[in-house]
Design a protein around this motif. Sequence first.
Motif, short mmCIF file in Angstrom:
data_model
loop_
_atom_site.label_atom_id
_atom_site.label_comp_id
_atom_site.label_asym_id
_atom_site.label_seq_id
_atom_site.Cartn_x
_atom_site.Cartn_y
_atom_site.Cartn_z
N ALA A 176 0.83 -1.21 0.00
CA ALA A 176 0.00 0.00 0.00
C ALA A 176 0.87 1.26 0.00
O ALA A 176 0.58 2.22 -0.72
CB ALA A 176 -0.93 -0.01 1.21
N LEU A 177 1.94 1.25 0.79
CA LEU A 177 2.84 2.40 0.83
C LEU A 177 3.53 2.61 -0.52
O LEU A 177 3.68 3.74 -0.98
CB LEU A 177 3.88 2.21 1.93
N ILE A 178 3.93 1.51 -1.14
CA ILE A 178 4.59 1.61 -2.45
C ILE A 178 3.64 2.20 -3.47
O ILE A 178 4.00 3.07 -4.28
CB ILE A 178 5.10 0.22 -2.90
N VAL A 179 2.36 1.75 -3.47
CA VAL A 179 1.36 2.26 -4.42
C VAL A 179 1.16 3.75 -4.21
O VAL A 179 1.10 4.53 -5.19
CB VAL A 179 0.03 1.49 -4.25
N VAL A 180 1.04 4.17 -2.96
CA VAL A 180 0.85 5.59 -2.66
C VAL A 180 2.02 6.42 -3.16
O VAL A 180 1.84 7.48 -3.78
CB VAL A 180 0.66 5.79 -1.14
N ILE A 181 3.24 5.93 -2.92
CA ILE A 181 4.44 6.66 -3.37
C ILE A 181 4.48 6.77 -4.88
O ILE A 181 4.78 7.83 -5.45
CB ILE A 181 5.71 5.97 -2.84
N VAL A 182 4.16 5.66 -5.58
CA VAL A 182 4.17 5.67 -7.06
C VAL A 182 3.14 6.65 -7.59
O VAL A 182 3.41 7.42 -8.53
CB VAL A 182 3.90 4.24 -7.59
N VAL A 183 1.93 6.64 -7.02
CA VAL A 183 0.87 7.55 -7.48
C VAL A 183 1.29 9.01 -7.29
O VAL A 183 1.10 9.86 -8.17
CB VAL A 183 -0.44 7.27 -6.72
N LEU A 184 1.90 9.31 -6.12
CA LEU A 184 2.36 10.68 -5.86
C LEU A 184 3.43 11.11 -6.85
O LEU A 184 3.44 12.25 -7.32
CB LEU A 184 2.87 10.79 -4.43
N LEU A 185 4.34 10.17 -7.16
CA LEU A 185 5.40 10.50 -8.14
C LEU A 185 4.81 10.75 -9.52
O LEU A 185 5.22 11.68 -10.24
CB LEU A 185 6.42 9.35 -8.19
N LEU A 186 3.84 9.93 -9.92
CA LEU A 186 3.21 10.11 -11.23
C LEU A 186 2.48 11.44 -11.31
O LEU A 186 2.54 12.15 -12.33
CB LEU A 186 2.25 8.96 -11.51
N LEU A 187 1.77 11.79 -10.24
CA LEU A 187 1.07 13.07 -10.21
C LEU A 187 2.04 14.23 -10.31
O LEU A 187 1.79 15.22 -11.00
CB LEU A 187 0.24 13.18 -8.93
N LYS A 188 3.16 14.09 -9.63
CA LYS A 188 4.17 15.14 -9.66
C LYS A 188 4.75 15.30 -11.05
O LYS A 188 4.92 16.41 -11.55
CB LYS A 188 5.28 14.82 -8.65
#
Length: 331
Positions: A295-307
């Motif tokens: 779950a933490l990895i998914v959240v980090i990936v989504v934040l990076l993509l949004l950025k």
Amino acid sequence: MKSYDDDDISHVRFVNVQEIKEEILRYKPGSFLEEAGGLQRSDYDIPKTTTLLLIGPRGSGKSSLVNKISRFLEHDEFASERAQVSYNLSGDGTHFLHEYMIPKGSTSFSVFDTRSLSEDSSENFKLLRNWMTKGVQHGRMVMRNSDSPTVKTIMKNKARHTLHSSSKKRMVNFVIFVVDGVSVLKAMTDEDSTQYTKTVSKAFNYPYLSFKDDKPVVVITHGDELAPADRVLVRIHLGELLGISPVTQIFDIPDNNDVPTDTAIVKMLRHSLEHADRNLPLKKDSPVTMIVTIALIVVIVVLLLLKLTNKGVAGRQSHIHRDWAKIRHIW
């Protein structure tokens, strides 16, 4: 007061002591685990040996407590002392970490005797943080920055005979805080002696000693030198000072061989072992840990993509040509 001078229920208390004593002798790491929150025993990282850490100011009686626990559980009142005791404050004290398997020859749980706390809280915090985060190791020398050159030389000479490098490092599972009742009473009545309780309070409330909401248990020693009423006052004062129950989390263990003292020993050990098991960490590869990690990895990936997406949009907008002179009428 009733617990100190009531003989009417001594037989009942003796039976309870024997039952809890047998329970402790049968103890294995994880015996008191509770399968709560959908977790099972297999989800926890259960150590081979549960490690209890003794902490306290100089002269508090940590080494004496080790000997008392060992004698009581090993049914041998005439056994020699396992831990070296300093009977005056001019002695060397404990300068090396010592692990004592309880009972002798068992691997179920151990008690670590440590070097005493100093009046310098920053030095205490440095030691405590190191022990609680990196573990403790039998025979390891404990040196402070404030130690005099003479003390450091003596300790280094003694360290030549230790084999701490080959001993097993253990993570601390629970903390037993040892306090001298006589010094606490003196601090209560003499303003010039309050440094003792200040040192105790600061070290006890250091966050690294707690496991989630579980604070250490407190053992009061040298109560045999005080009147029963003073022993009660010391327990109440420590309860208020440290923010814990004087009835369920503070144990009066004097240098006596009687039923109340034996009762305090077994209750203190059971409390410590129970809470050590309750706060065992999860395995790194347990399903719960893996789900949280994913779950933490998914959240980090989504934040990076949004950025990255926002940067791309901003970049494209910066290359759009605008003829501000022709659209000035919009202003």
